[in-house]
Enzyme design. Structure first.
Site, PDB file in Angstrom:
ATOM      1  N   GLU A   1       0.822  -1.218   0.000  1.00  0.00           N
ATOM      2  CA  GLU A   1       0.000   0.000   0.000  1.00  0.00           C
ATOM      3  C   GLU A   1       0.853   1.264   0.000  1.00  0.00           C
ATOM      4  OE1 GLU A   1      -3.196  -1.204  -1.013  1.00  0.00           O
ATOM      5  OE2 GLU A   1      -2.880   0.908  -0.662  1.00  0.00           O
TER       6      GLU A   1
HETATM    7  C1  LIG Z   1       2.475  -9.521   0.005  1.00  0.00           C
HETATM    8  C2  LIG Z   1       2.292  -8.378  -0.930  1.00  0.00           C
HETATM    9  C3  LIG Z   1       1.008  -8.008  -1.315  1.00  0.00           C
HETATM   10  C4  LIG Z   1       0.829  -6.975  -2.229  1.00  0.00           C
HETATM   11  N1  LIG Z   1      -0.438  -6.666  -2.666  1.00  0.00           N
HETATM   12  C5  LIG Z   1      -0.581  -5.822  -3.724  1.00  0.00           C
HETATM   13  C6  LIG Z   1      -1.850  -5.664  -4.374  1.00  0.00           C
HETATM   14  O1  LIG Z   1      -2.865  -6.231  -3.968  1.00  0.00           O
HETATM   15  N2  LIG Z   1      -1.908  -4.885  -5.484  1.00  0.00           N
HETATM   16  C7  LIG Z   1      -0.817  -4.238  -5.976  1.00  0.00           C
HETATM   17  O2  LIG Z   1      -0.941  -3.553  -6.988  1.00  0.00           O
HETATM   18  N3  LIG Z   1       0.390  -4.328  -5.361  1.00  0.00           N
HETATM   19  C8  LIG Z   1       0.530  -5.115  -4.257  1.00  0.00           C
HETATM   20  N4  LIG Z   1       1.759  -5.248  -3.647  1.00  0.00           N
HETATM   21  C9  LIG Z   1       2.876  -4.454  -4.129  1.00  0.00           C
HETATM   22  C10 LIG Z   1       3.318  -3.393  -3.132  1.00  0.00           C
HETATM   23  O3  LIG Z   1       2.349  -2.394  -3.003  1.00  0.00           O
HETATM   24  C11 LIG Z   1       4.683  -2.873  -3.615  1.00  0.00           C
HETATM   25  O4  LIG Z   1       5.605  -3.932  -3.390  1.00  0.00           O
HETATM   26  C12 LIG Z   1       5.128  -1.641  -2.883  1.00  0.00           C
HETATM   27  O5  LIG Z   1       4.278  -0.566  -3.198  1.00  0.00           O
HETATM   28  C13 LIG Z   1       6.576  -1.231  -3.226  1.00  0.00           C
HETATM   29  O6  LIG Z   1       6.855  -1.355  -4.575  1.00  0.00           O
HETATM   30  P1  LIG Z   1       8.166  -2.184  -5.019  1.00  0.00           P
HETATM   31  O7  LIG Z   1       8.091  -3.491  -4.350  1.00  0.00           O
HETATM   32  O8  LIG Z   1       8.244  -2.180  -6.494  1.00  0.00           O
HETATM   33  O9  LIG Z   1       9.383  -1.390  -4.421  1.00  0.00           O
HETATM   34  P2  LIG Z   1      10.148  -0.141  -5.091  1.00  0.00           P
HETATM   35  O10 LIG Z   1       9.141   0.826  -5.612  1.00  0.00           O
HETATM   36  O11 LIG Z   1      11.175  -0.632  -6.027  1.00  0.00           O
HETATM   37  O12 LIG Z   1      10.849   0.488  -3.825  1.00  0.00           O
HETATM   38  C14 LIG Z   1      12.048  -0.027  -3.241  1.00  0.00           C
HETATM   39  C15 LIG Z   1      12.504   0.880  -2.101  1.00  0.00           C
HETATM   40  O13 LIG Z   1      12.755   2.189  -2.604  1.00  0.00           O
HETATM   41  C16 LIG Z   1      11.966   3.162  -1.962  1.00  0.00           C
HETATM   42  N5  LIG Z   1      11.452   4.130  -2.933  1.00  0.00           N
HETATM   43  C17 LIG Z   1      11.023   3.890  -4.194  1.00  0.00           C
HETATM   44  N6  LIG Z   1      10.607   5.030  -4.766  1.00  0.00           N
HETATM   45  C18 LIG Z   1      10.763   6.002  -3.867  1.00  0.00           C
HETATM   46  C19 LIG Z   1      10.498   7.388  -3.859  1.00  0.00           C
HETATM   47  N7  LIG Z   1       9.953   8.009  -4.907  1.00  0.00           N
HETATM   48  N8  LIG Z   1      10.805   8.083  -2.751  1.00  0.00           N
HETATM   49  C20 LIG Z   1      11.351   7.474  -1.688  1.00  0.00           C
HETATM   50  N9  LIG Z   1      11.612   6.165  -1.629  1.00  0.00           N
HETATM   51  C21 LIG Z   1      11.322   5.432  -2.699  1.00  0.00           C
HETATM   52  C22 LIG Z   1      10.794   2.384  -1.328  1.00  0.00           C
HETATM   53  O14 LIG Z   1      10.307   3.028  -0.173  1.00  0.00           O
HETATM   54  C23 LIG Z   1      11.454   1.043  -1.011  1.00  0.00           C
HETATM   55  O15 LIG Z   1      12.088   1.114   0.230  1.00  0.00           O
HETATM   56  C24 LIG Z   1       1.946  -6.246  -2.706  1.00  0.00           C
HETATM   57  C25 LIG Z   1       3.245  -6.605  -2.274  1.00  0.00           C
HETATM   58  C26 LIG Z   1       3.414  -7.659  -1.421  1.00  0.00           C
HETATM   59  C27 LIG Z   1       4.805  -8.032  -1.035  1.00  0.00           C
END
Ligand SMILES: Cc1cc2nc3c(=O)[nH]c(=O)nc-3n(C[C@H](O)[C@H](O)[C@H](O)COP(=O)(O)OP(=O)(O)OC[C@H]3O[C@@H](n4cnc5c(N)ncnc54)[C@H](O)[C@@H]3O)c2cc1C
Length: 577
Positions: free
Chosen positions: A436
């Site tokens: 989220e």
């Molecule tokens: C169990 C699980 C359930 C999920 N359920 C859903 C779902 O139902 N629907 C859905 O669409 N997604 C879902 N997700 C996805 C989840 O919302 C994302 O994993 C999350 O938003 C982070 O995206 P990412 O994993 O690509 O990390 P990234 O975006 O690659 O981020 C990696 C790190 O960099 C930091 N970062 C990235 N960009 C910035 C920025 N602009 N400013 C500061 N810091 C930054 C982040 O805080 C993080 O620490 C789920 C994930 C999991 C693991």
């Protein structure tokens, strides 16, 4: 797993602290709702949580979900339990009665949700996505879409999912690639792959409604070129019954650290039929309706984790005998005293309890602001709820994880062993900080969008609102100093942000933590002001004191971080990492 709801705590919040019955008189939809009705409802949701959901928590974790021939099997018992939850109308609890929702206040809904999260996080995940999808359709759908989807979602006959994330696009949804092509009949053909989709595929409902973000061929680049589509698993017939299977499938399940009873799917859309929700290219903005609901809800997941960790670890500490009290044996006839004689064990238990009770009150307050914003169109309440949503999401889930680990620590080695349940609570709580929108992203939202953008005006308005409450004199002075500190730091951030665009992101997590502590201090002052002289009231008074003495001073360290930073992290050249 054993989980109990404290009905006295519910009465205390609903009646003594917030006097919700009087507040509800201002809102037509709730004007007939009494304290007794509210408590009867909470007692019933507590029963469902303890008797139906909690017994499946550990077995659901052990069994997990399985993908067999494209079909996702959920853990044993989930189907029956989900049916009971939906038949009780709990998914439509705060939903619009025009579409078969129960029309209950969000201030109560926050308490209900906390119970469901605490009792069984994986199972409740199937519910929360459904409610979020319904809210999004209610806000942005056509009358036909609302009539078709809302009654089926609020009743839990159909469930919802939110399909945003792609393997290369998580936080930065602007770079997502899933495509949508308009068809001659006005529908859209959706192609692409989404990952991490919670409740994306399962067998709990007769239909699953994906709210999917995709890009039209001529869409502008970035986040302004994203549209939102309703992409159901079975295409509804004219009479609303599920018809042909749509062209999307779960190709695999993610193998995860926790929430193992919740199915998290990779979804492939191969020319699936989608129906535009809201306007073309306005999808990300519309999706925020769902995301904001989910953020509040995920915050309550964190609160549920604190509460259940506290319940299990307090019960263990009372029972387990080990060592002697530093002030002499308290139980000389036994071989040792209970863990409760050790000041450090008490520190851990009271930390969990102090955050749980403060966050619970904080959640009710935000729920009530949302009720005022929704039903009275109160603009101040709307601003305050928007300001506090990222704080609820990140602060509650950060404390959820911290307190789950603390609960585990109370059990010593037994906390690391599966049988006692704490290790599952730690694993399940961890995801709240990540999905989220990560908690780092929530902190950026708070500082950059909610503080810097309006020059701190809404935060000042909220601080004035907290200050206007009638507080116990024991805490008035200390709380007022915390407000001064918060005002000072807010001004500091607004000023610094003008000079250094990287400054907000370098202190945002500290600032959010500080705001969370100040709001909890307010909640504790409110609660202590209403504490009576009985055992329940005495426990409140002592826990309030513990919060002010032992936890609130964390704000001073956070303030030092914010003031002292020269943004040194940005000085490290990228090649030296
Ligand atoms: C169990 C699980 C359930 C999920 N359920 C859903 C779902 O139902 N629907 C859905 O669409 N997604 C879902 N997700 C996805 C989840 O919302 C994302 O994993 C999350 O938003 C982070 O995206 P990412 O994993 O690509 O990390 P990234 O975006 O690659 O981020 C990696 C790190 O960099 C930091 N970062 C990235 N960009 C910035 C920025 N602009 N400013 C500061 N810091 C930054 C982040 O805080 C993080 O620490 C789920 C994930 C999991 C693991």
């Amino acid at each position: 797993m054993e989980y109990k709801v404290n009905n006295e705590e519910m009465r205390y919040l609903v009646k003594d602290v917030f006097d919700l019955e009087t507040q509800w008189k201002d809102i037509d939809r709730f004007s007939e709702l009494s304290t007794d009705d509210a408590l009867a409802i909470l007692s019933e949701s507590g029963r469902i949580a303890s008797e139906v959901m909690a017994p499946l928590n550990f077995s659901g974790d052990t069994e997990g979900c399985r993908l067999e021939n494209g079909i996702v099997k959920v853990p044993s018992g989930f189907q029956e339990a989900f049916k009971l939850i939906t038949e009780g109308g709990w998914l439509g609890f705060s939903g619009n009665p025009e579409f078969d929702g129960q029309g209950m206040p969000k201030s109560l809904g926050c308490l209900v949700e906390e119970m469901f999260w605490a009792a069984n996080t994986s199972l409740y995940l199937y519910g929360t996505l459904t409610v979020g999808a319904a809210m999004c359709i209610e806000e942005h759908g056509t009358p036909e879409q609302k009539n078709l989807y809302l009654p089926r979602l609020y009743s839990g006959k159909w469930t919802g999912a939110m399909a945003l994330t792609e393997s290369h696009a998580g936080t930065d949804l602007g770079i997502m690639r899933t495509k949508a092509l308009e068809q001659s009949d006005g529908t859209y053909s959706i192609s692409g792959q989404k990952i991490f989709i919670t409740s994306g595929e399962h067998e709990l409902a007769e239909n699953i409604v994906h709210l999917t973000l995709a890009r039209l061929p001529d869409a502008p680049a970035g986040s302004k070129g994203i549209s939102l589509f309703i992409v159901p698993k079975y295409l509804p017939r004219d009479d609303g019954s599920p018809g042909d299977r749509n062209n999307w499938f779960s190709s695999s399940l993610e193998s995860k650290m926790g929430v193992k009873g919740s199915a998290t799917s990779v979804i492939n859309y191969d020319g699936a039929t989608g129906f535009l929700l809201g306007s073309e290219n306005g999808g990300l903005l519309s999706m925020f309706t769902m995301m904001n609901y989910e953020r509040l809800s995920v915050g309550l997941q964190g609160l549920g984790a604190i509460d259940v960790a506290y319940q299990l670890s307090a019960a263990y500490a009372k029972d387990r005998v080990q060592g002697r009290s530093p002030s002499g044996p308290k139980n000389p006839e036994e071989v040792a005293d209970s863990l409760l004689v050790h000041p450090d064990v008490r520190r851990m238990l009271l930390t969990q309890r102090a955050y749980a009770e403060a966050c619970r009150a904080f959640g009710v307050y935000v729920g009530h602001q949302l009720d005022r914003a929704t039903h009275l169109k109160d603009q101040k309440s709307k601003r305050i709820s928007e300001l506090l949503t990222p704080v609820v999401k990140a602060f509650f889930t950060d404390k959820g994880f911290e307190c789950a680990v603390m609960g585990q620590q109370v059990l010593g080695g037994h906390g690391y062993i599966k049988d006692w349940g704490l290790e599952q609570i730690v694993r399940d709580a961890r995801i709240g900080q990540i999905y989220e929108g990560t908690n780092g992203v929530q902190a950026n939202d708070l500082v950059s969008r909610k503080i810097v953008r309006d020059g701190g005006v809404t935060m000042r308005e909220f601080i004035a609102e907290m200050r206007s409450a009638d507080l116990s004199s024991d805490y008035e002075q200390n709380f007022s100093e915390q407000c001064d500190l918060l005002l000072d730091l807010t001004d500091h951030i607004v000023n610094q942000a003008e000079q250094d665009p990287e400054f907000p992101g370098s202190i945002s997590v500290d600032y959010l933590d500080l705001v969370g502590h100040v709001v909890c201090a307010w909640c504790w002052a409110l609660m202590a002001s209403n504490a009576s002289g009985d055992d329940f009231g005495r426990a409140k008074t002592i826990t309030a004191k513990f919060f002010y003495e032992r936890l609130l001073p964390r704000s001073l360290g956070l303030a030092e971080n914010i003031r002292a930073t020269s943004n040194v992290a940005m000085q490290m050249p990228a090649e030296l990492f």
